[in-house]
Design an enzyme around this catalytic site. Structure first.
Site, mmCIF file in Angstrom:
data_model
loop_
_atom_site.group_PDB
_atom_site.id
_atom_site.type_symbol
_atom_site.label_atom_id
_atom_site.label_comp_id
_atom_site.label_asym_id
_atom_site.label_seq_id
_atom_site.Cartn_x
_atom_site.Cartn_y
_atom_site.Cartn_z
ATOM 1 C CG HIS A 41 -59.714 68.643 -3.877
ATOM 2 N ND1 HIS A 41 -59.426 70.025 -4.305
ATOM 3 C CD2 HIS A 41 -58.694 68.138 -4.483
ATOM 4 C CE1 HIS A 41 -58.202 69.985 -5.009
ATOM 5 N NE2 HIS A 41 -57.750 68.859 -4.942
ATOM 6 C CG ASP B 125 -59.455 73.949 -4.594
ATOM 7 O OD1 ASP B 125 -60.612 74.607 -4.523
ATOM 8 O OD2 ASP B 125 -59.544 72.951 -4.217
ATOM 9 C CG HIS C 44 -63.299 76.504 -2.591
ATOM 10 N ND1 HIS C 44 -63.452 75.911 -3.566
ATOM 11 C CD2 HIS C 44 -64.201 77.449 -2.134
ATOM 12 C CE1 HIS C 44 -64.705 76.133 -3.790
ATOM 13 N NE2 HIS C 44 -65.276 77.162 -3.078
ATOM 14 C CG ASP D 231 -59.537 72.544 -0.763
ATOM 15 O OD1 ASP D 231 -60.579 72.883 -0.669
ATOM 16 O OD2 ASP D 231 -59.238 71.765 -1.852
ATOM 17 C CG HIS E 135 -65.339 69.394 -0.123
ATOM 18 N ND1 HIS E 135 -66.124 69.711 -1.188
ATOM 19 C CD2 HIS E 135 -65.641 70.333 0.851
ATOM 20 C CE1 HIS E 135 -66.935 70.914 -1.149
ATOM 21 N NE2 HIS E 135 -66.761 70.944 0.294
ATOM 22 C CG ASP F 265 -61.666 71.604 -7.044
ATOM 23 O OD1 ASP F 265 -62.465 71.838 -7.827
ATOM 24 O OD2 ASP F 265 -61.813 71.554 -5.750
ATOM 25 C CG ASP G 10 -63.800 74.494 -7.271
ATOM 26 O OD1 ASP G 10 -62.707 74.845 -7.092
ATOM 27 O OD2 ASP G 10 -64.211 73.837 -6.131
ATOM 28 C CD GLU H 23 -65.026 69.037 -5.068
ATOM 29 O OE1 GLU H 23 -66.433 68.820 -5.313
ATOM 30 O OE2 GLU H 23 -64.809 68.795 -4.045
#
Length: 304
Positions: free
Chosen positions: A100, A127, A129, A131, A144, A231, A233, A276
């Protein structure tokens, strides 16, 4: 979208994360039939190839707080130029990673293109996460985990200043959707930045339909439109098993498609990015095939 040529750009880079394999994401997407799917929608398509990625002289990073920064910044500078060139040609950029951290280059290209037109852009970041780490807050030093912060003007100058405009995106025009695992110090970064965040709890409470409506309104207000950085994920591992950092409890297949369908129907989508995808961790390229279907939804594919 029907009057634009879709331009694919691959960014085979895995330097931003701690796990190898996502550099094969662009190949996996091509094998999964993205070109055929786009043409099947009646859209023109062109594959603009891959952005070159310099291999570091050693896999031991020189800077442990921002691992492989020089190589990542070099790749993102080249990606910025490629994305700008695509937009100047009147084409629609679909950027496929890679980890990412590539988003720094993509967003720099889109932001710079519209900055020349004296316009701002919005950003929707999907995402698991945040980030939003900086080298000072990150425990791993993996870049990332930092690109959203860089796009908003927080972090290393080599990435923050990639575009003609700093920050690339105003924080009040940026939205983070799907977050469900955040580093302890990253939470403080997010709260301090005042970025709009819709966590998985918000999606559970309000539904992805309402969340996307609000996100698009935020990212579109007073802007030329928004870039969607997706992303894989952010989806549940049962939907996309082949990702570098899977986290249980993500969006379902239909929720993920609804994100893309709302983006398409808004008429405000300026660019799309998928990151990702890790074929090493995948099952018969299932994640890349899901990613292709999601891209087609963002390009306007519907049930009827």
């Amino acid at each position: 979208m029907m009057d634009k040529k879709v331009a694919l750009v691959g960014v085979p880079m895995d330097l931003g994360g701690g796990r190898r394999g996502v550099d094969m994401g662009p190949s996996a997407i091509r094998i999964a039939g993205l070109e055929e799917g786009v043409i099947g929608l009646g859209l023109a398509f062109v594959d603009r190839g891959n952005v070159p990625v310099k291999e570091p002289s050693s896999r031991i990073p020189k800077n442990k707080q921002a691992r492989f920064l020089d190589e990542i910044a070099d790749c993102c500078r080249n990606l910025r130029i490629k994305v700008e060139t695509i937009l100047e040609a009147g084409e629609f950029p679909v950027v496929i990673g890679g980890d990412h951290s590539i988003a720094c280059g993509t967003v720099a290209g889109i932001s710079s293109h519209y900055h020349k037109k004296k316009k701002k852009i919005g950003l929707i970041w999907f995402d698991a996460h945040g980030d939003m780490n900086t080298p000072e807050s990150s425990d791993s030093g993996n870049i990332h985990g930092m690109p959203l912060a860089c796009c908003l003007g927080r972090g290393v100058p080599e990435l923050v200043k990639l575009g003609d405009r700093v920050p690339m995106v105003d924080v009040e025009k940026a939205v983070l959707i799907g977050a469900r695992t955040l580093d302890m110090r990253e939470r403080a970064e997010i709260k301090d930045s005042k970025i709009h965040v819709f966590t998985l709890k918000d999606i559970d409470m309000h539904g992805i339909h309402k969340v996307m409506k609000m996100a698009i309104e935020i990212a579109s207000a007073g802007t030329a439109g928004f870039h969607l950085s997706f992303d894989m994920d952010g989806t549940d591992p049962s939907v996309a098993p082949g990702v570098g950092t899977p986290v249980a409890g993500g969006t379902t297949l239909r929720e993920s498609h609804l994100i893309m369908e709302h983006a398409a129907e808004s008429g405000k989508l300026l660019g799309l990015e998928i990151t990702e995808i890790n074929p090493i961790l995948d099952n018969q390229n299932a994640t890349a095939r899901v990613a292709v279907d999601l891209v087609l939804s963002a390009l306007g594919k519907g049930i009827l």
